[in-house]
Write a protein that holds these residues in place. Sequence first.
Motif, short mmCIF file in Angstrom:
data_model
loop_
_atom_site.label_atom_id
_atom_site.label_comp_id
_atom_site.label_asym_id
_atom_site.label_seq_id
_atom_site.Cartn_x
_atom_site.Cartn_y
_atom_site.Cartn_z
N ILE A 17 0.65 -1.29 0.06
CA ILE A 17 0.11 0.02 0.05
C ILE A 17 0.88 1.33 -0.08
N CYS A 18 2.03 1.29 0.91
CA CYS A 18 2.73 2.40 1.07
C CYS A 18 3.42 2.64 -0.25
N ALA A 19 3.94 1.68 -0.83
CA ALA A 19 4.73 1.53 -2.11
C ALA A 19 3.87 1.90 -3.38
N ALA A 20 2.64 1.39 -3.22
CA ALA A 20 1.85 1.97 -4.41
C ALA A 20 1.48 3.46 -4.41
N LEU A 21 1.15 3.92 -3.00
CA LEU A 21 0.95 5.39 -2.89
C LEU A 21 2.23 6.09 -3.36
N ASN A 28 8.90 9.05 -1.79
CA ASN A 28 9.33 7.87 -1.24
C ASN A 28 8.45 7.29 -0.19
N PRO A 29 8.07 5.95 -0.45
CA PRO A 29 7.34 5.48 0.57
C PRO A 29 7.87 5.17 1.94
N LEU A 59 -6.73 0.15 -4.15
CA LEU A 59 -7.35 -0.97 -4.88
C LEU A 59 -8.30 -0.57 -6.01
N VAL A 60 -9.01 0.36 -5.56
CA VAL A 60 -10.08 0.92 -6.43
C VAL A 60 -9.42 1.84 -7.50
N SER A 61 -8.33 2.72 -7.17
CA SER A 61 -7.78 3.46 -8.17
C SER A 61 -7.02 2.57 -9.27
#
Length: 78
Positions: A17-21, A28-29, A59-61
């Motif tokens: 999740i942090c890496a995707a954001l 930098n996550p 997930l939705v994005s």
Amino acid sequence: MQQVRSFITDERNLLGICAALGHDFGFNPLFLRLILGVSLLWNPEAVIIAYACAGVFVLVSHLLFPGSRGKQQRQVTA
């Protein structure tokens, strides 16, 4: 041709999740991980809820706009 990396199946991430954001918003996550880790000491319930909401957002994005960030970067480099 560059292979598309999945944040969930990458062994360097727990849930990704942090890496995707970080990838989607260009930061930098590690900074987000540090903020969440320190915040766990004060209010763990709120951090867990915020992390779950961020996971739903990712997930939705990614379902609604698959690969849109990667296409923009490929156009810039091409």
